[in-house]
Design a protein around this motif. Sequence first.
Motif, PDB file in Angstrom:
ATOM      1  N   ARG A 160      -2.635   0.254  12.835  1.00 55.00           N
ATOM      2  CA  ARG A 160      -2.818  -0.543  11.637  1.00 55.00           C
ATOM      3  C   ARG A 160      -1.643  -0.372  10.675  1.00 55.00           C
ATOM      4  N   ARG A 161      -1.476  -1.365   9.857  1.00 53.86           N
ATOM      5  CA  ARG A 161      -0.694  -1.135   8.644  1.00 53.86           C
ATOM      6  C   ARG A 161      -1.571  -0.340   7.679  1.00 53.86           C
ATOM      7  N   ASP A 162      -0.963   0.245   6.678  1.00 51.54           N
ATOM      8  CA  ASP A 162      -1.701   1.103   5.765  1.00 51.54           C
ATOM      9  C   ASP A 162      -2.746   0.291   5.005  1.00 51.54           C
ATOM     10  N   SER A 163      -3.971   0.808   5.023  1.00 47.80           N
ATOM     11  CA  SER A 163      -5.081   0.094   4.414  1.00 47.80           C
ATOM     12  C   SER A 163      -4.980   0.131   2.893  1.00 47.80           C
ATOM     13  N   LEU A 164      -5.266  -1.000   2.268  1.00 46.45           N
ATOM     14  CA  LEU A 164      -5.269  -1.100   0.812  1.00 46.45           C
ATOM     15  C   LEU A 164      -6.662  -1.416   0.277  1.00 46.45           C
ATOM     16  N   SER A 221     -16.715  11.272   7.123  1.00 44.88           N
ATOM     17  CA  SER A 221     -16.486  12.203   6.018  1.00 44.88           C
ATOM     18  C   SER A 221     -17.496  12.033   4.888  1.00 44.88           C
ATOM     19  N   ARG A 222     -18.314  10.962   4.964  1.00 40.45           N
ATOM     20  CA  ARG A 222     -19.306  10.639   3.947  1.00 40.45           C
ATOM     21  C   ARG A 222     -18.643  10.528   2.575  1.00 40.45           C
ATOM     22  N   ARG A 223     -17.590   9.737   2.539  1.00 39.93           N
ATOM     23  CA  ARG A 223     -16.851   9.507   1.297  1.00 39.93           C
ATOM     24  C   ARG A 223     -16.365   8.063   1.251  1.00 39.93           C
ATOM     25  N   TRP A 224     -16.151   7.604   0.021  1.00 42.20           N
ATOM     26  CA  TRP A 224     -15.457   6.339  -0.157  1.00 42.20           C
ATOM     27  C   TRP A 224     -13.963   6.583   0.036  1.00 42.20           C
ATOM     28  N   LEU A 225     -13.303   5.689   0.727  1.00 39.86           N
ATOM     29  CA  LEU A 225     -11.885   5.844   1.016  1.00 39.86           C
ATOM     30  C   LEU A 225     -11.056   4.875   0.181  1.00 39.86           C
ATOM     31  N   ALA A 226     -10.018   5.411  -0.426  1.00 44.53           N
ATOM     32  CA  ALA A 226      -9.061   4.629  -1.201  1.00 44.53           C
ATOM     33  C   ALA A 226      -7.666   4.885  -0.649  1.00 44.53           C
ATOM     34  N   PRO A 227      -6.687   4.023  -0.928  1.00 47.93           N
ATOM     35  CA  PRO A 227      -5.329   4.225  -0.396  1.00 47.93           C
ATOM     36  C   PRO A 227      -4.722   5.540  -0.864  1.00 47.93           C
ATOM     37  N   VAL A 233     -12.344   2.265  -6.375  1.00 42.84           N
ATOM     38  CA  VAL A 233     -11.747   0.987  -6.787  1.00 42.84           C
ATOM     39  C   VAL A 233     -10.697   1.220  -7.871  1.00 42.84           C
ATOM     40  N   ALA A 234     -11.012   2.109  -8.821  1.00 42.96           N
ATOM     41  CA  ALA A 234     -10.052   2.396  -9.896  1.00 42.96           C
ATOM     42  C   ALA A 234      -8.786   3.043  -9.350  1.00 42.96           C
ATOM     43  N   LEU A 235      -8.935   3.979  -8.394  1.00 44.36           N
ATOM     44  CA  LEU A 235      -7.763   4.622  -7.799  1.00 44.36           C
ATOM     45  C   LEU A 235      -6.919   3.608  -7.038  1.00 44.36           C
ATOM     46  N   THR A 236      -7.570   2.709  -6.329  1.00 44.80           N
ATOM     47  CA  THR A 236      -6.848   1.667  -5.587  1.00 44.80           C
ATOM     48  C   THR A 236      -6.052   0.777  -6.541  1.00 44.80           C
ATOM     49  N   ALA A 237      -6.684   0.395  -7.645  1.00 47.80           N
ATOM     50  CA  ALA A 237      -5.994  -0.452  -8.625  1.00 47.80           C
ATOM     51  C   ALA A 237      -4.814   0.291  -9.242  1.00 47.80           C
ATOM     52  N   GLY A 238      -5.001   1.581  -9.535  1.00 49.01           N
ATOM     53  CA  GLY A 238      -3.915   2.361 -10.117  1.00 49.01           C
ATOM     54  C   GLY A 238      -2.740   2.520  -9.181  1.00 49.01           C
ATOM     55  N   THR A 239      -3.027   2.779  -7.888  1.00 42.74           N
ATOM     56  CA  THR A 239      -1.948   2.925  -6.899  1.00 42.74           C
ATOM     57  C   THR A 239      -1.166   1.628  -6.757  1.00 42.74           C
ATOM     58  N   LEU A 293       0.970   0.961  -9.911  1.00 39.66           N
ATOM     59  CA  LEU A 293       2.207   1.730  -9.999  1.00 39.66           C
ATOM     60  C   LEU A 293       3.298   1.095  -9.145  1.00 39.66           C
ATOM     61  N   ALA A 294       2.945   0.716  -7.916  1.00 43.13           N
ATOM     62  CA  ALA A 294       3.938   0.093  -7.033  1.00 43.13           C
ATOM     63  C   ALA A 294       4.448  -1.217  -7.613  1.00 43.13           C
ATOM     64  N   LEU A 295       3.524  -2.039  -8.124  1.00 45.90           N
ATOM     65  CA  LEU A 295       3.932  -3.308  -8.723  1.00 45.90           C
ATOM     66  C   LEU A 295       4.755  -3.080  -9.978  1.00 45.90           C
ATOM     67  N   GLY A 296       4.347  -2.099 -10.785  1.00 36.53           N
ATOM     68  CA  GLY A 296       5.088  -1.815 -12.009  1.00 36.53           C
ATOM     69  C   GLY A 296       6.511  -1.358 -11.747  1.00 36.53           C
TER      70      GLY A 296
END
Length: 412
Positions: free
Chosen positions: A228-232, A240-246, A291-297, A300-303
């Motif tokens: 895969r390409r890196d998931s966003l 792992s019983r966790r929500w996954l963020a990039p 979701v907040a961590l994904t938006a922040g990551t 930062l890249a866009l900024g």
Amino acid sequence: MTDRELDLVVHGATGFAGALVAAYLAEHASHDLRVGLSGRSADRLDAVRERLGPRAAGWQTVVTDSADDDAVRALARRSRVVVTTVGPYERHGMPLARACAAEGTDYVDLTGEVLFMRASIEANDAVARTSGARVVHACGFDSVPSDLGVLLLARTAATHGLGELTDTRFVLTGARGGFSGGTVDSLRLQVDRVRADPSARAAVADPYALSPDRAGEPDRTADAPGDRRDSLRVRWDPESRRWLAPFVMAPVNTRVVRRSNALTGWSYGRRFRYEESVGIPGRLLGAPAAVALTAGTGGLALGMALPPTRALLDRVLPAPGAGPDERTREQGFFRVRLHSRTTSGRLVQATVAATGDPGYAATARMLGESALALVLDRDRLPDRAGVLTPATAMGEVLVERLRVAGMTLQPL
């Protein structure tokens, strides 16, 4: 290389990260190891050596400018191993890497720059295989936990006859630490390259950007699905019983791990697929945090890519040469959980963890032990030369060293 004047040289010893590596070696290297400190200023090198105390009193200082080809060639010629913290590596690293490859000198760094590693492979791999040098990139938080963690999974599966690895995931389950000016500077440089050069953009996006045999990697057909390409996206992981963020470091670490698989004849498996994420617990409350961590990551890249926000970020982000204070470094940590399904359908798991700021205290330990492995354990290392990864250059030897040094690297 027994006739070399120095066993190990820290290049960039007057910088923030270099001084931490030098301090680690002053505490953990044997008294009879011939260590040198290298940098551009004799006065600053003397000051670093003085701060390190009696154990470093006999260390040599070597004035070396990274941009001076003759100087870095002379440094490589007199040293058995050179460890360098001078980045961004795409701007400053190639002359030293090239010199070490040519002189048969082992080399380690802490780069997390895919474009630099790709260029180094093209320029140095064949030369280093001829000279016998091990040129080992990404020996810090980028990408030792990832590379050695997957190696542990593969060894566990092979030892118990469980088959090869297939879908494999790295989940960062906890971390605390500071943000470095050097990392920010490297990010700036790569963003600029990607904006200006379509070929660089394609290379960064390619999951197999560091493969030694790009044509031999699996394609994306139904019969041979590629990686895969890196998931966003945000998703729930039942293993792992966790929500996954990039995970911001995934675009580097995943390429290094895939190179390890290919360099060892796809020993992890031809159906090996690998991704990395940040894991956030809580079936209900974890989702908005992810979701907040994904938006922040993404922000930062866009900024960094847009001139108006780039100018603002440049004012608030750390400058090159700056890093977290001692308290932050000491209180930092990271924890990683890795899991994989094997071709027999069984689940194998491992954990990798360390105390200390991931990018500094823990990285100084990983980089220092990598250099010591190349100096002191050469007869036990895998019989390979060229541009390598931590797992393919040092493998189980580095796992053992890091365990003794206090890191957790454990199959579950």
